[in-house]
Design an enzyme around this catalytic site. Structure first.
Site, short mmCIF file in Angstrom:
data_model
loop_
_atom_site.label_atom_id
_atom_site.label_comp_id
_atom_site.label_asym_id
_atom_site.label_seq_id
_atom_site.Cartn_x
_atom_site.Cartn_y
_atom_site.Cartn_z
N ASN A 139 -11.74 9.21 71.95
CA ASN A 139 -12.00 10.16 73.01
C ASN A 139 -10.89 11.17 73.02
OD1 ASN A 139 -13.69 11.14 74.95
ND2 ASN A 139 -13.67 9.29 76.20
N THR A 140 -11.27 12.44 73.07
CA THR A 140 -10.37 13.53 72.75
C THR A 140 -10.77 14.75 73.55
OG1 THR A 140 -10.17 12.68 70.50
CG2 THR A 140 -9.57 14.97 70.81
#
Length: 564
Positions: free
Chosen positions: A373-374
């Site tokens: 997750n970014t």
């Protein structure tokens, strides 16, 4: 049973709602028009961050100033994806020197932890969550390194919007609330996480006002004292003491010795467009390897969404990811043949392995399945400066280790190491792990053309290549290129040690024709569906002739592109 499973997957694909069909111009999968402005543009995955950065531009700040503000705000309003406990990479176009500059602000493993220390605990890999997965966070040093070279406004001014949102609160947006809730139960046994991010025993719902006063205090210290507060001051000492109590090997010396590095971006020309990525320890050059192979095919004649295109794309991806598994790692510990891997000569050799009629079960790596997750953001200003920036704590809330007195989660990037001795990416002290987060940039004839990124672990190089192909081969505009249905191949060998079996699986987003699904299956591809597997996209394009910016942000996130 296998037949029933396939039929169920196909049913899901065909019955999922498609994109809006009633637009009066453009492709029917476009969710909105491009944003167009003259003086500046911001595109982020959360509107509050976009607006805060836009205000910096209006107040005289440049693109780099605004990007720092946007990233800081995202660490507050999208805490499951990013924050000061994570790492950062950026590509900057400097209008004054007319050059691209790359920044690697990723952290390193502990000096005091050896591969034998890990194996002595009975482990065959570094755990995904918990203290052993934590490497030094590089984000704060990355902000200040960018600012020292390119910034114009004071850091206290740039961090103030994030401090205000953390202190006074903000309404949690829809996609973020959904992601937050999905992991809260898994991390509720982590007392620090619960106190900060699930104070009532549950994650905030869409529209709930969330406050993080501890993070406001931490950011205020950083704003007042500079990066030394995080890497040398009392805040650092408190963090190290807390981490040691949790079982981490990180020491004060690990923080004191941390540095970000300016690196040379690398590129390959795709049909007249120079596509730029950062070299390893990231995976950016995989996008260049994919594009070099695809350039040898007439994709335009195949057509967007065709089985022929998806087949060639998937096989090119498999080839690139075998090299990714073998070679991509910290260049300070290995001689990585980057120039050869992204050369046209090498692509010509690899292309010969592709059978246009049949999917390969596996490919050998050249001689020379993670998730994440970014956040990705991009900013451009009135003077022509542009920045492509990506920042992450890896998994949702990273390691899950949260000091309630500081208000943020530490990343779990150390999990990306392998314990396979002799591997380029084997665990070693004071070493950067293989990284998935990658910013991208495109120039044409030596001038800036596009700053863009696609979030989502191993999806990122695949996403980068699809965006470029959508625009160059299929003639899509900046918004359409991101909204178009994507594919994601899963199952390749990984730098973490996992291996590809049986050719992997093509995960198809809704909007892919049923006949295409059947044609791919006839070629031997396994087909699947994965909600939320296709990443999120932001982009800015510069029209040099008319002196205007185009901005785009896709609907898979809560994001917004805005200009003035």
């Amino acid at each position: 049973m296998k037949t029933n499973a396939v039929l169920l997957i196909l049913f899901l694909i065909l019955t999922l709602p498609s994109f809006a069909q009633d637009r009066t111009s453009g492709h029917n999968f476009a969710t909105r028009s491009e944003i167009i402005a003259q003086n500046g543009m911001v595109a982020t995955s959360q509107p509050l961050a976009t607006q805060a950065a836009l205000e910096v531009l209006r107040n005289g700040g440049n693109a780099i100033d605004a990007a720092i503000t946007a990233n800081a705000v995202l660490g507050v309003v999208e805490p499951q994806s990013n924050g000061i406990g994570g790492d950062l990479f950026a590509i900057v176009w400097d209008a004054e020197t007319k050059q691209l500059y790359g920044l690697n602000a990723s952290g390193r493993s502990p000096y005091n932890m050896s591969i034998n220390d890990i194996k002595a605990k009975g482990l065959t890999k570094i755990p995904l969550f918990g203290p052993l997965s934590i490497s030094v966070p590089g984000c704060v040093d990355g902000w200040y390194t960018l600012h020292e070279r390119f910034g114009s406004l004071e850091m206290q001014e740039l961090l103030q919007p994030a401090i205000d949102y953390a202190k006074n609160g903000y309404p949690v947006s829809e996609i973020i609330a959904n992601d937050w809730k999905a992991v809260a139960d898994r991390l509720n046994d982590q007392k620090g996480f619960q106190r900060v991010f699930a104070p009532n025993g549950q994650a905030p719902a869409k529209g709930d006002i969330f406050r993080n006063p501890a993070l406001a205090t931490t950011l205020s210290k950083i704003a007042e004292e500079g990066k030394s507060a995080f890497y040398k001051g009392e805040l650092m000492k408190e963090m190290v003491a807390f981490l040691k109590d949790q079982g981490s090997y990180l020491s004060e010396q690990d923080f004191i010795d941390h540095t970000s590095d300016w690196v040379e971006p690398v590129s390959s020309n795709y049909r007249g467009y120079d596509v730029w990525e950062l070299p390893p320890n990231g995976q950016g050059i995989a996008a260049l390897q994919i594009l070099n192979i695809l350039e040898q095919y007439d994709l335009q004649s195949m057509g967007f969404g065709s089985a022929e295109y998806f087949h060639v794309f998937t096989e090119a991806k498999k080839l690139a990811y075998e090299d990714r598994a073998k070679f991509y790692a910290d260049p300070e510990f290995n001689e990585i043949p980057v120039d050869y891997l992204i050369s046209k000569e090498y692509a010509n050799q690899r292309k010969e392995l592709i059978n246009l009629e049949e999917a390969a079960d596996s490919y050998p790596a050249g001689e020379a399945i993670e998730t994440g997750n970014t956040i990705y953001l991009t900013v451009a200003d009135k003077d022509g400066n542009m920045i492509s920036l990506i920042q992450s704590i890896y998994w949702e809330f990273g390691s899950g280790v949260v000091n309630p007195d500081h208000g943020f989660a530490f990343q779990n990037r150390g999990e990306m190491f392998t314990l396979e001795e002799g591997h380029f990416n084997q665990y070693e002290p004071h070493k950067r792990p293989f990284h998935t987060i990658i910013p991208a940039f495109v120039t044409k004839n030596g001038q800036p053309y596009m700053s863009f990124g696609v979030m989502g672990g191993a999806m990122q190089p695949q996403g980068h290549a699809q965006i470029v192909v959508n625009m160059v081969d299929f003639g899509m505009n900046l918004q359409e290129a991101g909204d178009a249905p994507r594919i994601r191949h899963m199952g390749s060998s990984s730098p973490t040690g996992s291996k590809m079996t049986g050719g992997g699986t093509i995960i198809l987003e809704s909007g892919i024709d049923y006949d295409v699904v059947k044609a791919l299956m006839k070629k031997g591809h396994r087909i699947g569906f994965g909600s939320g597997s296709y990443g999120g996209y932001q982009a800015i394009m510069w029209d040099a002739q008319r002196k205007i910016y185009f901005g785009a942000s896709d609907s898979r996130k809560d994001g917004q592109a805005a200009g003035w």
